[in-house]
Design a protein around this motif. Structure first.
Motif, PDB file in Angstrom:
ATOM      1  N   PHE A  11      46.295  20.707  41.771  1.00 46.20           N
ATOM      2  CA  PHE A  11      47.308  21.647  41.279  1.00 46.20           C
ATOM      3  C   PHE A  11      46.886  23.083  41.558  1.00 46.20           C
ATOM      4  CE2 PHE A  11      48.569  18.042  38.527  1.00 46.20           C
ATOM      5  CZ  PHE A  11      49.934  18.042  38.789  1.00 46.20           C
ATOM      6  N   PHE A  12      45.630  23.392  41.310  1.00 47.08           N
ATOM      7  CA  PHE A  12      45.154  24.751  41.492  1.00 47.08           C
ATOM      8  C   PHE A  12      45.020  25.106  42.968  1.00 47.08           C
ATOM      9  CE2 PHE A  12      43.791  23.420  37.267  1.00 47.08           C
ATOM     10  CZ  PHE A  12      44.404  24.403  36.516  1.00 47.08           C
ATOM     11  N   GLN A 123      47.499  41.009  42.954  1.00 45.47           N
ATOM     12  CA  GLN A 123      46.998  40.754  41.603  1.00 45.47           C
ATOM     13  C   GLN A 123      47.396  39.357  41.129  1.00 45.47           C
ATOM     14  OE1 GLN A 123      44.907  42.607  39.751  1.00 45.47           O
ATOM     15  NE2 GLN A 123      44.776  43.999  41.515  1.00 45.47           N
ATOM     16  N   ILE A 124      48.578  38.921  41.507  1.00 47.89           N
ATOM     17  CA  ILE A 124      49.009  37.566  41.165  1.00 47.89           C
ATOM     18  C   ILE A 124      48.092  36.549  41.829  1.00 47.89           C
ATOM     19  CG2 ILE A 124      50.840  35.857  41.553  1.00 47.89           C
ATOM     20  CD1 ILE A 124      52.844  38.214  41.201  1.00 47.89           C
ATOM     21  N   GLN A 125      47.783  36.758  43.101  1.00 46.87           N
ATOM     22  CA  GLN A 125      46.875  35.850  43.800  1.00 46.87           C
ATOM     23  C   GLN A 125      45.512  35.828  43.123  1.00 46.87           C
ATOM     24  OE1 GLN A 125      46.052  36.761  47.942  1.00 46.87           O
ATOM     25  NE2 GLN A 125      45.545  34.632  48.376  1.00 46.87           N
ATOM     26  N   SER A 126      45.040  36.989  42.724  1.00 47.03           N
ATOM     27  CA  SER A 126      43.751  37.072  42.038  1.00 47.03           C
ATOM     28  C   SER A 126      43.779  36.297  40.718  1.00 47.03           C
ATOM     29  CB  SER A 126      43.399  38.538  41.782  1.00 47.03           C
ATOM     30  OG  SER A 126      42.211  38.647  41.026  1.00 47.03           O
ATOM     31  N   ALA A 127      44.823  36.513  39.933  1.00 46.35           N
ATOM     32  CA  ALA A 127      44.926  35.842  38.633  1.00 46.35           C
ATOM     33  C   ALA A 127      44.960  34.327  38.790  1.00 46.35           C
ATOM     34  CB  ALA A 127      46.172  36.325  37.898  1.00 46.35           C
ATOM     35  N   PHE A 128      45.738  33.831  39.737  1.00 50.08           N
ATOM     36  CA  PHE A 128      45.856  32.384  39.918  1.00 50.08           C
ATOM     37  C   PHE A 128      44.561  31.767  40.442  1.00 50.08           C
ATOM     38  CE2 PHE A 128      50.280  32.910  39.126  1.00 50.08           C
ATOM     39  CZ  PHE A 128      50.759  31.659  38.783  1.00 50.08           C
ATOM     40  N   SER A 129      43.747  32.562  41.115  1.00 45.53           N
ATOM     41  CA  SER A 129      42.478  32.030  41.615  1.00 45.53           C
ATOM     42  C   SER A 129      41.522  31.691  40.482  1.00 45.53           C
ATOM     43  CB  SER A 129      41.825  33.035  42.565  1.00 45.53           C
ATOM     44  OG  SER A 129      41.319  34.162  41.865  1.00 45.53           O
ATOM     45  N   PHE A 130      41.782  32.241  39.282  1.00 45.84           N
ATOM     46  CA  PHE A 130      40.910  32.002  38.128  1.00 45.84           C
ATOM     47  C   PHE A 130      41.447  30.918  37.193  1.00 45.84           C
ATOM     48  CE2 PHE A 130      40.076  36.647  38.981  1.00 45.84           C
ATOM     49  CZ  PHE A 130      38.795  36.467  39.480  1.00 45.84           C
ATOM     50  N   LEU A 131      42.633  30.398  37.451  1.00 42.89           N
ATOM     51  CA  LEU A 131      43.239  29.446  36.517  1.00 42.89           C
ATOM     52  C   LEU A 131      42.415  28.174  36.340  1.00 42.89           C
ATOM     53  CD1 LEU A 131      47.121  29.364  36.992  1.00 42.89           C
ATOM     54  CD2 LEU A 131      45.814  30.070  34.978  1.00 42.89           C
ATOM     55  N   GLY A 132      41.727  27.751  37.380  1.00 42.76           N
ATOM     56  CA  GLY A 132      40.920  26.537  37.280  1.00 42.76           C
ATOM     57  C   GLY A 132      39.716  26.685  36.380  1.00 42.76           C
ATOM     58  N   ASN A 133      39.356  27.932  36.050  1.00 46.05           N
ATOM     59  CA  ASN A 133      38.258  28.214  35.111  1.00 46.05           C
ATOM     60  C   ASN A 133      38.807  29.088  33.983  1.00 46.05           C
ATOM     61  OD1 ASN A 133      35.861  27.100  36.715  1.00 46.05           O
ATOM     62  ND2 ASN A 133      36.796  28.496  38.182  1.00 46.05           N
ATOM     63  N   LEU A 134      39.834  28.567  33.351  1.00 44.61           N
ATOM     64  CA  LEU A 134      40.642  29.358  32.425  1.00 44.61           C
ATOM     65  C   LEU A 134      39.844  30.022  31.315  1.00 44.61           C
ATOM     66  CD1 LEU A 134      43.556  30.163  31.878  1.00 44.61           C
ATOM     67  CD2 LEU A 134      43.819  28.083  30.527  1.00 44.61           C
ATOM     68  N   HIS A 135      38.945  29.288  30.698  1.00 48.33           N
ATOM     69  CA  HIS A 135      38.217  29.839  29.550  1.00 48.33           C
ATOM     70  C   HIS A 135      37.209  30.905  29.980  1.00 48.33           C
ATOM     71  CE1 HIS A 135      40.135  27.230  26.751  1.00 48.33           C
ATOM     72  NE2 HIS A 135      39.677  26.128  27.310  1.00 48.33           N
ATOM     73  N   SER A 136      36.427  30.611  30.984  1.00 50.30           N
ATOM     74  CA  SER A 136      35.384  31.552  31.393  1.00 50.30           C
ATOM     75  C   SER A 136      35.951  32.760  32.135  1.00 50.30           C
ATOM     76  CB  SER A 136      34.346  30.849  32.269  1.00 50.30           C
ATOM     77  OG  SER A 136      34.937  30.366  33.462  1.00 50.30           O
ATOM     78  N   LYS A 137      37.143  32.622  32.709  1.00 47.53           N
ATOM     79  CA  LYS A 137      37.745  33.708  33.495  1.00 47.53           C
ATOM     80  C   LYS A 137      38.967  34.310  32.808  1.00 47.53           C
ATOM     81  CE  LYS A 137      34.857  33.359  36.921  1.00 47.53           C
ATOM     82  NZ  LYS A 137      33.895  34.439  37.248  1.00 47.53           N
TER      83      LYS A 137
END
Length: 208
Positions: A11-12, A123-137
């Motif tokens: 998904f990510f 910025q959207i691309q940057s934000a979505f790149s962190f979704l797989g590590n939601l808590h730490s990022k």
């Protein structure tokens, strides 16, 4: 720790692919806006980006339908996929209007407005790149969302100034009608980026 299985990771990876298409299409839009006119090939290229985005969205939704356990709520994945797809639609719509209306080279204000959308897409691309590590990022995602808000606010101000300039200096009423609609469409694209930032914040808070 927010851990994902390889199946969930997909998904990510698809979200990443979607945001890459978005930044690519907005970068191209910015380049097109610097030309003296829009060509049919420019429009065709934007249409290809739109098809690519649709294909990724379809993959996400198909995977959603056949995955029992998802890394985020199904509703969140569905909403995120749909709002990402819409940005490329907006970009394609801007080029289509410029081609159909046979517009000339845009003003510096219109060009700057598109540049703000391009920065928001990054910025959207940057934000979505962190979704797989939601808590730490979490802080990274929220920081990207805040930057999108700043860009949208700057875009609102620039849009109003540009429309005012259009009415003050443009003598041809047809040109006013053409460019006012195009400016509104670009500004709506930036508003949509803000909606994505809102959705990202709600997802982050839900899983905090």
């Amino acid at each position: 720790m927010f851990k994902l299985s390889p199946k969930e990771d997909k998904f990510f990876a698809l979200f990443s692919e979607s945001t890459e298409i978005i930044t690519k299409s907005l970068k191209r839009l910015y380049g097109i806006m610097q030309q003296d006119c829009v060509s049919t090939e420019d429009a065709a290229q934007m249409h290809r980006f739109e098809n690519e985005a649709d294909n990724v969205t379809t993959q996400i939704l198909e995977r959603l339908n056949c995955t029992f356990i998802t890394p985020l709520d199904r509703e969140d994945i569905y909403k995120l996929a749909q709002v990402l797809d819409d940005i490329v639609d907006y970009a394609e719509g801007t080029v289509e209007r410029m081609l159909l209306y046979r517009t000339g080279k845009p003003s510096l204000g219109a060009l700057e407005l598109v540049h703000l959308v391009e920065l928001a897409a990054q910025q959207i691309q940057s934000a979505f790149s962190f979704l797989g590590n939601l808590h730490s990022k979490k802080s990274n995602i929220l920081a990207a969302a805040e930057e999108i808000y700043h860009l949208e606010s700057a875009g609102d101000k620039l849009y109003r100034e540009e429309v005012a300039r259009l009415f003050e200096y443009e003598k041809d009423p047809i040109e006013i009608i053409k460019w006012k609609e195009i400016l509104e469409h670009i500004e709506s694209t930036l508003d949509h980026c803000e909606s994505i930032a809102d959705l990202l914040k709600s997802v982050v808070l839900k899983y905090d």
